[in-house]
Design a protein around this motif. Structure first.
Motif, PDB file in Angstrom:
ATOM      1  N   THR A 106       0.860  -1.178   0.000  1.00 32.02           N
ATOM      2  CA  THR A 106       0.000   0.000   0.000  1.00 32.02           C
ATOM      3  C   THR A 106       0.897   1.229   0.000  1.00 32.02           C
ATOM      4  OG1 THR A 106      -1.667  -1.188   1.265  1.00 32.02           O
ATOM      5  CG2 THR A 106      -1.840   1.211   1.234  1.00 32.02           C
ATOM      6  N   GLN A 107       0.666   2.132  -0.958  1.00 28.13           N
ATOM      7  CA  GLN A 107       1.452   3.357  -0.994  1.00 28.13           C
ATOM      8  C   GLN A 107       0.785   4.366  -0.072  1.00 28.13           C
ATOM      9  OE1 GLN A 107       2.715   4.619  -4.844  1.00 28.13           O
ATOM     10  NE2 GLN A 107       3.999   6.234  -3.981  1.00 28.13           N
ATOM     11  N   ILE A 108       1.448   4.658   1.037  1.00 25.69           N
ATOM     12  CA  ILE A 108       0.937   5.572   2.049  1.00 25.69           C
ATOM     13  C   ILE A 108       1.080   7.023   1.587  1.00 25.69           C
ATOM     14  CG2 ILE A 108       1.180   6.353   4.451  1.00 25.69           C
ATOM     15  CD1 ILE A 108       0.158   3.419   4.033  1.00 25.69           C
ATOM     16  N   ASP A 109       2.240   7.340   1.051  1.00 23.37           N
ATOM     17  CA  ASP A 109       2.515   8.666   0.498  1.00 23.37           C
ATOM     18  C   ASP A 109       3.622   8.500  -0.536  1.00 23.37           C
ATOM     19  OD1 ASP A 109       5.048   8.711   1.910  1.00 23.37           O
ATOM     20  OD2 ASP A 109       4.018   9.498   3.683  1.00 23.37           O
ATOM     21  N   ALA A 110       4.134   9.604  -1.069  1.00 21.09           N
ATOM     22  CA  ALA A 110       5.125   9.535  -2.139  1.00 21.09           C
ATOM     23  C   ALA A 110       6.423   8.858  -1.711  1.00 21.09           C
ATOM     24  CB  ALA A 110       5.430  10.943  -2.647  1.00 21.09           C
ATOM     25  N   ARG A 111       6.680   8.762  -0.412  1.00 21.32           N
ATOM     26  CA  ARG A 111       7.936   8.196   0.075  1.00 21.32           C
ATOM     27  C   ARG A 111       7.781   6.923   0.901  1.00 21.32           C
ATOM     28  NH1 ARG A 111      12.297  10.520  -0.617  1.00 21.32           N
ATOM     29  NH2 ARG A 111      13.266   9.860   1.316  1.00 21.32           N
ATOM     30  N   THR A 112       6.556   6.423   1.074  1.00 19.64           N
ATOM     31  CA  THR A 112       6.342   5.281   1.963  1.00 19.64           C
ATOM     32  C   THR A 112       5.436   4.222   1.342  1.00 19.64           C
ATOM     33  OG1 THR A 112       6.458   6.820   3.832  1.00 19.64           O
ATOM     34  CG2 THR A 112       5.645   4.594   4.301  1.00 19.64           C
ATOM     35  N   LEU A 113       5.922   2.992   1.334  1.00 19.43           N
ATOM     36  CA  LEU A 113       5.135   1.817   0.964  1.00 19.43           C
ATOM     37  C   LEU A 113       5.060   0.923   2.194  1.00 19.43           C
ATOM     38  CD1 LEU A 113       6.637   0.513  -2.421  1.00 19.43           C
ATOM     39  CD2 LEU A 113       4.427   1.611  -2.084  1.00 19.43           C
ATOM     40  N   VAL A 114       3.901   0.356   2.442  1.00 20.38           N
ATOM     41  CA  VAL A 114       3.766  -0.614   3.525  1.00 20.38           C
ATOM     42  C   VAL A 114       3.388  -1.940   2.899  1.00 20.38           C
ATOM     43  CG1 VAL A 114       2.467  -1.292   5.577  1.00 20.38           C
ATOM     44  CG2 VAL A 114       3.180   1.086   5.273  1.00 20.38           C
ATOM     45  N   GLY A 115       4.182  -2.941   3.228  1.00 23.57           N
ATOM     46  CA  GLY A 115       3.917  -4.272   2.723  1.00 23.57           C
ATOM     47  C   GLY A 115       3.460  -5.169   3.860  1.00 23.57           C
ATOM     48  N   GLU A 116       2.533  -6.055   3.539  1.00 27.29           N
ATOM     49  CA  GLU A 116       2.053  -7.003   4.537  1.00 27.29           C
ATOM     50  C   GLU A 116       1.903  -8.357   3.865  1.00 27.29           C
ATOM     51  OE1 GLU A 116      -1.356  -7.277   7.962  1.00 27.29           O
ATOM     52  OE2 GLU A 116      -1.749  -6.068   6.196  1.00 27.29           O
ATOM     53  N   GLY A 117       2.353  -9.390   4.559  1.00 28.83           N
ATOM     54  CA  GLY A 117       2.254 -10.736   4.019  1.00 28.83           C
ATOM     55  C   GLY A 117       2.229 -11.767   5.124  1.00 28.83           C
TER      56      GLY A 117
END
Length: 134
Positions: A106-117
């Motif tokens: 999930t792209q939170i903002d232009a500088r942050t991705l959060v991955g979950e698995g």
């Protein structure tokens, strides 16, 4: 710790959205939380993929213990498709354990991705925040 050096995160199901609703893919180079792996995302096939472009010595050694001889060039994020604006699902290869898991980014903002698995049907779940470095 299982995911200490892994670039792992996430994958999901294929749900298509209208082209006009699609968010641009998370272009650029992204670093994992420990800054031991850098991945670049690009279009591949009909999806988004993420390939290792740099790895620390520790990450490379961990990957070798998991059966991966060459970490740089390895496609870690495979066949991610957007299932809602700013959220993609696909498969993530975890090189230090030699396994592929399903998850999301999930792209939170232009500088942050959060991955979950999750390793097994909702168990062994992990979340990581990736930071854009380029």
């Amino acid at each position: 710790m299982l995911f200490k050096y892994s670039t792992a995160i996430l994958a999901l199901s294929l749900v298509s959205a209208p082209a006009s609703a699609r968010t641009p893919p998370p272009a650029g180079i992204w670093a994992n939380p420990h800054n031991t792996v850098h991945v670049t995302f690009k279009r591949c096939r009909d999806a988004i993929c993420g390939t290792v472009v740099w790895a620390s010595r520790t990450a490379m050694e961990d990957a070798q213990r998991g059966g991966v001889d060459q970490l740089v060039g390895e496609e870690l994020f495979r066949d991610f498709v957007e299932d809602e604006p700013g959220r993609w699902s696909g498969e993530v290869f975890i090189p230090d354990v030699g396994q592929t898991v399903s998850g999301t980014i999930t792209q939170i903002d232009a500088r942050t991705l959060v991955g979950e698995g999750c390793m097994f049907a909702g168990f062994g779940c992990k979340t990581q925040s990736w930071k854009r470095i380029k």
